[in-house]
Design a protein around this motif. Structure first.
Motif, PDB file in Angstrom:
ATOM      1  N   PRO A   1       0.606  -1.161  -0.273  1.00  0.00           N
ATOM      2  CA  PRO A   1      -0.069   0.072  -0.306  1.00  0.00           C
ATOM      3  C   PRO A   1       0.786   1.371   0.037  1.00  0.00           C
ATOM      4  O   PRO A   1       2.265   1.470   0.118  1.00  0.00           O
ATOM      5  CB  PRO A   1      -0.832  -0.485   1.168  1.00  0.00           C
ATOM      6  N   GLU A   2       0.265   2.516  -0.241  1.00  0.00           N
ATOM      7  CA  GLU A   2       0.739   3.503  -0.119  1.00  0.00           C
ATOM      8  C   GLU A   2       1.501   4.140   1.129  1.00  0.00           C
ATOM      9  O   GLU A   2       1.453   4.021   1.984  1.00  0.00           O
ATOM     10  CB  GLU A   2      -0.403   5.191  -0.549  1.00  0.00           C
ATOM     11  N   GLN A   3       3.089   4.308   0.615  1.00  0.00           N
ATOM     12  CA  GLN A   3       4.259   4.762   1.712  1.00  0.00           C
ATOM     13  C   GLN A   3       5.193   5.172   1.623  1.00  0.00           C
ATOM     14  O   GLN A   3       5.094   5.938   0.160  1.00  0.00           O
ATOM     15  CB  GLN A   3       4.421   3.054   2.072  1.00  0.00           C
ATOM     16  N   GLU A   4       6.414   6.074   2.631  1.00  0.00           N
ATOM     17  CA  GLU A   4       7.240   6.410   2.564  1.00  0.00           C
ATOM     18  C   GLU A   4       8.118   5.166   2.004  1.00  0.00           C
ATOM     19  O   GLU A   4       8.158   4.468   2.377  1.00  0.00           O
ATOM     20  CB  GLU A   4       7.894   6.998   4.256  1.00  0.00           C
ATOM     21  N   VAL A   5       8.832   6.076   0.463  1.00  0.00           N
ATOM     22  CA  VAL A   5       9.563   5.097  -0.245  1.00  0.00           C
ATOM     23  C   VAL A   5      11.397   5.631  -0.458  1.00  0.00           C
ATOM     24  O   VAL A   5      11.450   6.833  -0.532  1.00  0.00           O
ATOM     25  CB  VAL A   5       8.942   4.819  -1.478  1.00  0.00           C
ATOM     26  N   SER A   6      11.662   4.974  -0.728  1.00  0.00           N
ATOM     27  CA  SER A   6      13.141   5.674  -0.595  1.00  0.00           C
ATOM     28  C   SER A   6      13.962   4.794  -2.390  1.00  0.00           C
ATOM     29  O   SER A   6      13.949   3.159  -1.504  1.00  0.00           O
ATOM     30  CB  SER A   6      14.613   4.862   0.570  1.00  0.00           C
ATOM     31  N   MET A   7      14.875   5.263  -2.277  1.00  0.00           N
ATOM     32  CA  MET A   7      15.198   4.710  -3.432  1.00  0.00           C
ATOM     33  C   MET A   7      16.428   5.074  -3.684  1.00  0.00           C
ATOM     34  O   MET A   7      17.141   5.766  -2.565  1.00  0.00           O
ATOM     35  CB  MET A   7      15.156   4.681  -5.294  1.00  0.00           C
ATOM     36  N   TRP A   8      17.601   3.692  -4.498  1.00  0.00           N
ATOM     37  CA  TRP A   8      19.194   4.562  -5.090  1.00  0.00           C
ATOM     38  C   TRP A   8      18.916   4.079  -6.117  1.00  0.00           C
ATOM     39  O   TRP A   8      18.923   3.145  -7.104  1.00  0.00           O
ATOM     40  CB  TRP A   8      20.098   3.899  -3.910  1.00  0.00           C
ATOM     41  N   MET A   9      21.295   4.074  -6.070  1.00  0.00           N
ATOM     42  CA  MET A   9      21.119   3.893  -7.696  1.00  0.00           C
ATOM     43  C   MET A   9      22.380   3.219  -7.801  1.00  0.00           C
ATOM     44  O   MET A   9      22.987   3.229  -8.251  1.00  0.00           O
ATOM     45  CB  MET A   9      21.832   5.416  -8.433  1.00  0.00           C
ATOM     46  N   LYS A  10      22.353   2.265  -6.648  1.00  0.00           N
ATOM     47  CA  LYS A  10      23.322   0.890  -6.392  1.00  0.00           C
ATOM     48  C   LYS A  10      22.984  -0.082  -7.476  1.00  0.00           C
ATOM     49  O   LYS A  10      22.486  -0.009  -8.371  1.00  0.00           O
ATOM     50  CB  LYS A  10      23.350   0.802  -5.386  1.00  0.00           C
ATOM     51  N   ASN A  11      24.588   0.122  -8.203  1.00  0.00           N
ATOM     52  CA  ASN A  11      24.864  -0.821  -9.820  1.00  0.00           C
ATOM     53  C   ASN A  11      23.487  -0.003 -10.160  1.00  0.00           C
ATOM     54  O   ASN A  11      23.492  -1.331 -11.872  1.00  0.00           O
ATOM     55  CB  ASN A  11      24.439  -2.199  -8.878  1.00  0.00           C
ATOM     56  N   THR A  12      23.860   0.930 -10.526  1.00  0.00           N
ATOM     57  CA  THR A  12      22.609   1.325 -12.493  1.00  0.00           C
ATOM     58  C   THR A  12      23.598   2.740 -12.228  1.00  0.00           C
ATOM     59  O   THR A  12      23.730   3.444 -12.315  1.00  0.00           O
ATOM     60  CB  THR A  12      21.636   1.547 -11.698  1.00  0.00           C
ATOM     61  N   TYR A  13      23.986   2.000 -14.169  1.00  0.00           N
ATOM     62  CA  TYR A  13      25.256   2.408 -14.702  1.00  0.00           C
ATOM     63  C   TYR A  13      24.410   4.175 -15.384  1.00  0.00           C
ATOM     64  O   TYR A  13      24.634   4.780 -16.339  1.00  0.00           O
ATOM     65  CB  TYR A  13      25.491   2.152 -15.707  1.00  0.00           C
ATOM     66  N   VAL A  14      22.759   3.855 -15.213  1.00  0.00           N
ATOM     67  CA  VAL A  14      22.471   4.810 -16.322  1.00  0.00           C
ATOM     68  C   VAL A  14      21.483   6.096 -15.305  1.00  0.00           C
ATOM     69  O   VAL A  14      20.450   5.514 -14.466  1.00  0.00           O
ATOM     70  CB  VAL A  14      21.053   4.027 -17.397  1.00  0.00           C
ATOM     71  N   SER A  15      21.664   6.885 -15.828  1.00  0.00           N
ATOM     72  CA  SER A  15      20.919   8.558 -14.682  1.00  0.00           C
ATOM     73  C   SER A  15      19.792   7.753 -14.632  1.00  0.00           C
ATOM     74  O   SER A  15      19.293   7.645 -16.470  1.00  0.00           O
ATOM     75  CB  SER A  15      21.793   9.293 -15.264  1.00  0.00           C
ATOM     76  N   LEU A  16      18.842   8.200 -13.853  1.00  0.00           N
ATOM     77  CA  LEU A  16      17.094   8.223 -14.109  1.00  0.00           C
ATOM     78  C   LEU A  16      16.643   9.358 -13.465  1.00  0.00           C
ATOM     79  O   LEU A  16      17.098  10.174 -12.844  1.00  0.00           O
ATOM     80  CB  LEU A  16      16.914   6.515 -13.473  1.00  0.00           C
ATOM     81  N   ASP A  17      15.290   9.755 -14.332  1.00  0.00           N
ATOM     82  CA  ASP A  17      13.617  10.091 -13.654  1.00  0.00           C
ATOM     83  C   ASP A  17      13.292   9.545 -12.649  1.00  0.00           C
ATOM     84  O   ASP A  17      12.625   8.396 -13.489  1.00  0.00           O
ATOM     85  CB  ASP A  17      13.239  11.070 -14.198  1.00  0.00           C
ATOM     86  N   MET A  18      13.351   9.862 -11.893  1.00  0.00           N
ATOM     87  CA  MET A  18      12.091   8.618 -10.597  1.00  0.00           C
ATOM     88  C   MET A  18      11.115   9.614  -9.913  1.00  0.00           C
ATOM     89  O   MET A  18      11.616  10.760  -9.566  1.00  0.00           O
ATOM     90  CB  MET A  18      13.229   8.352  -9.274  1.00  0.00           C
ATOM     91  N   ILE A  19       9.890   8.902 -10.819  1.00  0.00           N
ATOM     92  CA  ILE A  19       8.900   9.888 -10.584  1.00  0.00           C
ATOM     93  C   ILE A  19       7.978   9.168  -9.420  1.00  0.00           C
ATOM     94  O   ILE A  19       7.487   8.295  -9.516  1.00  0.00           O
ATOM     95  CB  ILE A  19       8.184   9.676 -11.774  1.00  0.00           C
ATOM     96  N   PHE A  20       8.164   9.738  -8.432  1.00  0.00           N
ATOM     97  CA  PHE A  20       6.756   9.183  -7.339  1.00  0.00           C
ATOM     98  C   PHE A  20       5.629   9.108  -7.704  1.00  0.00           C
ATOM     99  O   PHE A  20       5.378  10.695  -7.725  1.00  0.00           O
ATOM    100  CB  PHE A  20       7.780   9.757  -5.885  1.00  0.00           C
ATOM    101  N   ILE A  21       4.585   8.447  -7.106  1.00  0.00           N
ATOM    102  CA  ILE A  21       3.093   8.503  -7.733  1.00  0.00           C
ATOM    103  C   ILE A  21       2.362   8.119  -6.898  1.00  0.00           C
ATOM    104  O   ILE A  21       2.617   7.225  -6.076  1.00  0.00           O
ATOM    105  CB  ILE A  21       2.780   7.693  -9.035  1.00  0.00           C
ATOM    106  N   ARG A  22       1.370   9.216  -6.596  1.00  0.00           N
ATOM    107  CA  ARG A  22       0.562   8.736  -4.946  1.00  0.00           C
ATOM    108  C   ARG A  22      -0.394   7.522  -5.875  1.00  0.00           C
ATOM    109  O   ARG A  22      -0.630   6.814  -6.731  1.00  0.00           O
ATOM    110  CB  ARG A  22       0.059   9.689  -5.020  1.00  0.00           C
TER     111      ARG A  22
END
Length: 159
Positions: free
Chosen positions: A82-103
């Motif tokens: 369910p909807e919650q506080e979310v934390s992401m990271w870029m470990k082992n991710t080679y491509v720069s991203l836009d992260m879009i957080f959605i309610r």
């Protein structure tokens, strides 16, 4: 002994060795199983993406790690129901991203643009999110995607 009988005798060992060799060469599984359409409605129009779904713990932990490229119009949608506080990271991710957080209602809460590849810096949702859409860096700016825009996908309860 004939060659055919030698091959038959060692077939199980040969097959097991081949599987191990191929799994070593291919490396970790880096793609989620299913692709689905996702639309983002902005002031400039409707933008359609083809997204991989990350729903299992394994898929969410791996995300887009190890990928060397992510084409425009493609992405990964993380289901954090369910909807919650979310934390992401870029470990082992080679491509720069836009992260879009959605309610849960499908409205964009926040966009973390041009994230730093290979970083362990935590990228928080800064509010309750049901999903996170990862797309190649520059996508939000290119299509005019902003907080408050609506995401149309079955994961969200668009009202």
């Amino acid at each position: 002994m004939h060659f055919a009988s030698i091959v038959a005798r060692f077939r199980p060992w040969l097959m097991a060795s081949l599987v191990i060799l191929l799994s070593t060469l291919i490396g970790p599984r880096v793609e989620a199983a299913t692709f689905q359409p996702l639309e983002i409605v902005t002031k400039s129009g409707v933008h359609v993406f083809s997204v991989e779904m990350a729903t299992t713990d394994d898929e969410k932990q791996t995300g887009l790690m190890y990928r060397k490229e992510l084409p425009d119009g493609k992405g990964m949608l993380f289901d954090f129901s369910p909807e919650q506080e979310v934390s992401m990271w870029m470990k082992n991710t080679y491509v720069s991203l836009d992260m879009i957080f959605i309610r849960a209602d499908g409205r964009i809460l926040r966009i973390a643009e041009a994230t730093e590849p290979l970083s362990t810096k935590i990228i928080p949702s800064r509010g309750l999110a049901k999903g996170v859409l990862e797309v190649v860096a520059g996508t939000a700016q290119k299509y005019g995607i902003q907080p408050g825009d609506r995401v149309a996908h079955p994961l969200f309860n668009g009202r």
